[in-house]
Design a protein around this motif. Structure first.
Motif, mmCIF file in Angstrom:
data_model
loop_
_atom_site.group_PDB
_atom_site.id
_atom_site.type_symbol
_atom_site.label_atom_id
_atom_site.label_comp_id
_atom_site.label_asym_id
_atom_site.label_seq_id
_atom_site.Cartn_x
_atom_site.Cartn_y
_atom_site.Cartn_z
ATOM 1 N N GLN A 42 17.576 -34.179 37.483
ATOM 2 C CA GLN A 42 17.905 -35.070 37.074
ATOM 3 C C GLN A 42 17.722 -36.454 38.354
ATOM 4 O O GLN A 42 17.004 -37.443 37.850
ATOM 5 N N ARG A 43 17.884 -36.021 39.400
ATOM 6 C CA ARG A 43 17.954 -36.981 40.482
ATOM 7 C C ARG A 43 16.491 -37.164 40.736
ATOM 8 O O ARG A 43 16.177 -38.430 41.649
ATOM 9 N N LEU A 44 15.416 -36.483 40.360
ATOM 10 C CA LEU A 44 13.946 -36.812 40.441
ATOM 11 C C LEU A 44 13.386 -37.931 39.976
ATOM 12 O O LEU A 44 12.576 -38.614 40.041
ATOM 13 N N LYS A 45 14.263 -38.100 38.411
ATOM 14 C CA LYS A 45 13.899 -39.297 37.808
ATOM 15 C C LYS A 45 12.380 -39.188 37.320
ATOM 16 O O LYS A 45 11.731 -39.923 37.584
ATOM 17 N N LEU A 46 12.204 -38.097 36.816
ATOM 18 C CA LEU A 46 10.955 -37.652 36.103
ATOM 19 C C LEU A 46 10.531 -38.586 34.953
ATOM 20 O O LEU A 46 11.311 -39.287 34.526
ATOM 21 N N ASN A 47 9.319 -38.764 34.696
ATOM 22 C CA ASN A 47 8.937 -39.499 33.634
ATOM 23 C C ASN A 47 8.872 -38.994 32.275
ATOM 24 O O ASN A 47 7.950 -38.518 31.989
ATOM 25 N N TYR A 48 10.026 -39.014 31.628
ATOM 26 C CA TYR A 48 10.346 -38.482 30.375
ATOM 27 C C TYR A 48 9.904 -39.256 29.250
ATOM 28 O O TYR A 48 10.593 -40.398 28.922
ATOM 29 N N VAL A 49 8.688 -39.010 28.630
ATOM 30 C CA VAL A 49 8.084 -39.735 27.556
ATOM 31 C C VAL A 49 8.624 -39.323 26.151
ATOM 32 O O VAL A 49 8.129 -40.049 25.283
ATOM 33 N N ALA A 71 3.575 -37.209 36.818
ATOM 34 C CA ALA A 71 3.212 -36.584 35.486
ATOM 35 C C ALA A 71 4.306 -36.936 34.226
ATOM 36 O O ALA A 71 5.139 -37.836 34.467
ATOM 37 N N ALA A 72 3.958 -36.910 33.065
ATOM 38 C CA ALA A 72 4.606 -37.222 31.797
ATOM 39 C C ALA A 72 5.455 -35.968 31.382
ATOM 40 O O ALA A 72 4.562 -34.932 31.092
ATOM 41 N N PHE A 73 6.711 -36.062 31.084
ATOM 42 C CA PHE A 73 7.561 -34.874 30.737
ATOM 43 C C PHE A 73 8.049 -35.129 29.205
ATOM 44 O O PHE A 73 8.253 -36.318 28.758
ATOM 45 N N VAL A 74 8.174 -33.916 28.423
ATOM 46 C CA VAL A 74 9.070 -33.831 27.377
ATOM 47 C C VAL A 74 10.242 -33.163 27.861
ATOM 48 O O VAL A 74 10.225 -32.333 28.788
ATOM 49 N N SER A 75 11.696 -33.772 27.274
ATOM 50 C CA SER A 75 12.843 -33.251 27.708
ATOM 51 C C SER A 75 13.691 -33.118 26.534
ATOM 52 O O SER A 75 13.572 -33.736 25.455
ATOM 53 N N LEU A 76 14.856 -32.153 26.549
ATOM 54 C CA LEU A 76 15.939 -32.125 25.802
ATOM 55 C C LEU A 76 16.819 -33.259 25.814
ATOM 56 O O LEU A 76 17.101 -33.790 27.078
ATOM 57 N N ARG A 77 17.116 -34.152 24.779
ATOM 58 C CA ARG A 77 17.868 -35.106 24.654
ATOM 59 C C ARG A 77 19.235 -34.760 25.629
ATOM 60 O O ARG A 77 19.987 -33.905 25.055
ATOM 61 N N PRO A 78 19.684 -35.830 26.439
ATOM 62 C CA PRO A 78 21.016 -35.364 27.379
ATOM 63 C C PRO A 78 22.015 -35.340 26.326
ATOM 64 O O PRO A 78 22.399 -36.035 25.268
ATOM 65 N N ARG A 79 23.024 -34.449 27.009
ATOM 66 C CA ARG A 79 24.333 -34.215 26.160
ATOM 67 C C ARG A 79 25.440 -34.880 27.061
ATOM 68 O O ARG A 79 26.439 -35.042 26.225
ATOM 69 N N VAL A 80 25.160 -35.397 28.080
ATOM 70 C CA VAL A 80 26.209 -35.909 28.820
ATOM 71 C C VAL A 80 25.676 -37.345 29.453
ATOM 72 O O VAL A 80 24.208 -37.273 29.595
ATOM 73 N N GLU A 81 26.347 -38.276 29.566
ATOM 74 C CA GLU A 81 25.862 -39.593 30.153
ATOM 75 C C GLU A 81 26.160 -39.506 31.729
ATOM 76 O O GLU A 81 27.048 -38.743 32.147
ATOM 77 N N GLY A 82 25.494 -40.326 32.551
ATOM 78 C CA GLY A 82 25.593 -40.339 34.008
ATOM 79 C C GLY A 82 25.115 -38.776 34.802
ATOM 80 O O GLY A 82 24.344 -38.217 33.840
ATOM 81 N N GLU A 83 25.541 -38.752 35.859
ATOM 82 C CA GLU A 83 25.186 -37.377 36.487
ATOM 83 C C GLU A 83 25.682 -36.292 35.751
ATOM 84 O O GLU A 83 26.779 -36.199 35.363
ATOM 85 N N HIS A 84 24.911 -35.398 35.960
ATOM 86 C CA HIS A 84 25.167 -34.194 35.100
ATOM 87 C C HIS A 84 26.211 -33.159 36.195
ATOM 88 O O HIS A 84 26.003 -33.211 37.353
ATOM 89 N N PRO A 85 27.100 -32.681 35.382
ATOM 90 C CA PRO A 85 28.176 -31.895 36.149
ATOM 91 C C PRO A 85 27.792 -30.486 36.863
ATOM 92 O O PRO A 85 28.193 -29.933 37.491
ATOM 93 N N VAL A 86 26.553 -30.016 36.337
ATOM 94 C CA VAL A 86 25.792 -28.692 36.644
ATOM 95 C C VAL A 86 24.832 -28.987 37.730
ATOM 96 O O VAL A 86 23.652 -29.548 37.568
ATOM 97 N N ALA A 87 25.124 -28.401 38.943
ATOM 98 C CA ALA A 87 24.124 -28.655 40.028
ATOM 99 C C ALA A 87 22.804 -28.333 39.968
ATOM 100 O O ALA A 87 21.869 -29.317 40.267
#
Length: 267
Positions: free
Chosen positions: A176-183, A154-170
């Motif tokens: 994030q690790r699913l690598k969804l299709n953010y268009v 599927a295609a997703f809308v997302s909030l622009r990331p606030r942190v680079e790399g892996e997110h600190p909140v589990a």
């Protein structure tokens, strides 16, 4: 005392109007605020704190999308418990330099899922939230999306990331690790509600907002996703304010306002 009042009034007015001071003024005020703040807190501790007569002023940052409603409930509570206390708010989903503002005293307390990892801060969890994937009512793929594989297609809308790399909140990192299709990326969480309700894009929203999303935007939750860990929503403040009875009163009122707003069992 008069100098402190002048600086406090000027900063409060600028905050309420959304006017940002120059970097030079910022540095000067940070130094003055630190010195004057220490004097103020010492006087408060000696005299005690009476919420009915206090005229303290605060600035609270709330990144959670329920921030405006938390602000409304906090103002209602203060109107009864501490009518002279005033609070200004920022409800940006992506707050600018919040850690610095907390450190220097520009923000008295912040409600967020991202908190400083180190430094002179204290924090407490206000409530546990989680992320849920949603689509508009009647979306053609709503019933067909039954697995992680379907979700990734599927295609997703997302909030622009606030942190680079892996997110600190589990609870966010798992999605994030699913690598969804953010268009499409947006800057405010509520824009996800609007875009998702008016297109075939899927979105990720806080579970605490699901009732609002369903009733106002006609959104529907998808039945698939990672085995999500909770997303703790925390209140953070400078450690130096820990023993300030006025600030402790503010923190308690913020916690009560959150209880007024957050649905039970939302996390």
């Amino acid at each position: 005392t008069r100098l402190r009042a002048v600086f406090a009034d000027e900063l409060f007015i600028r905050r309420a109007r959304g006017v940002l001071p120059t970097p030079a003024a910022d540095r000067i005020y940070a130094k003055l605020r630190g010195a004057l703040g220490s004097v103020r807190e010492s006087v408060v501790e000696m005299r005690g704190f009476d919420p009915q007569t206090s005229a303290r002023r605060y600035f609270v940052g709330v990144a959670h999308p329920l921030g405006p409603m938390i602000a409304v409930r906090l103002r209602e509570r203060l109107a009864h418990a501490a009518p002279g206390v005033e609070v200004a708010f920022s409800t940006r989903s992506r707050p600018v330099e919040q850690e610095r503002a907390l450190r220097e005293g520009g923000v008295d307390a912040a409600i967020d899922w991202l908190v400083p990892e180190r430094g002179p801060f204290r924090e407490v969890t206000l409530f546990a939230d989680a992320l849920v994937a949603v689509s508009r009512h009647g979306h053609p793929a709503l019933r067909r999306t039954r697995s992680i594989k379907d979700l990734k297609a599927a295609a997703f809308v997302s909030l622009r990331p606030r942190v680079e790399g892996e997110h600190p909140v589990a609870g966010i990192r798992e999605w994030q690790r699913l690598k969804l299709n953010y268009v499409l990326e947006v800057s405010e969480i509520l824009e996800i509600f609007m875009v998702t309700s008016q297109s075939d894009l899927f979105g990720l929203i806080p579970r605490s907002m699901m009732k609002f999303g369903r009733e106002v935007f006609g959104l529907r939750p998808l039945s698939v996703g990672p085995k999500s860990a909770p997303v703790p929503i925390k209140l953070v403040w400078r450690a130096s304010r820990e023993t300030d009875p006025a600030h402790a009163f503010l923190r308690k009122q913020i916690g009560l306002a959150c209880r007024d707003v957050i649905p039970r069992g939302s996390g």
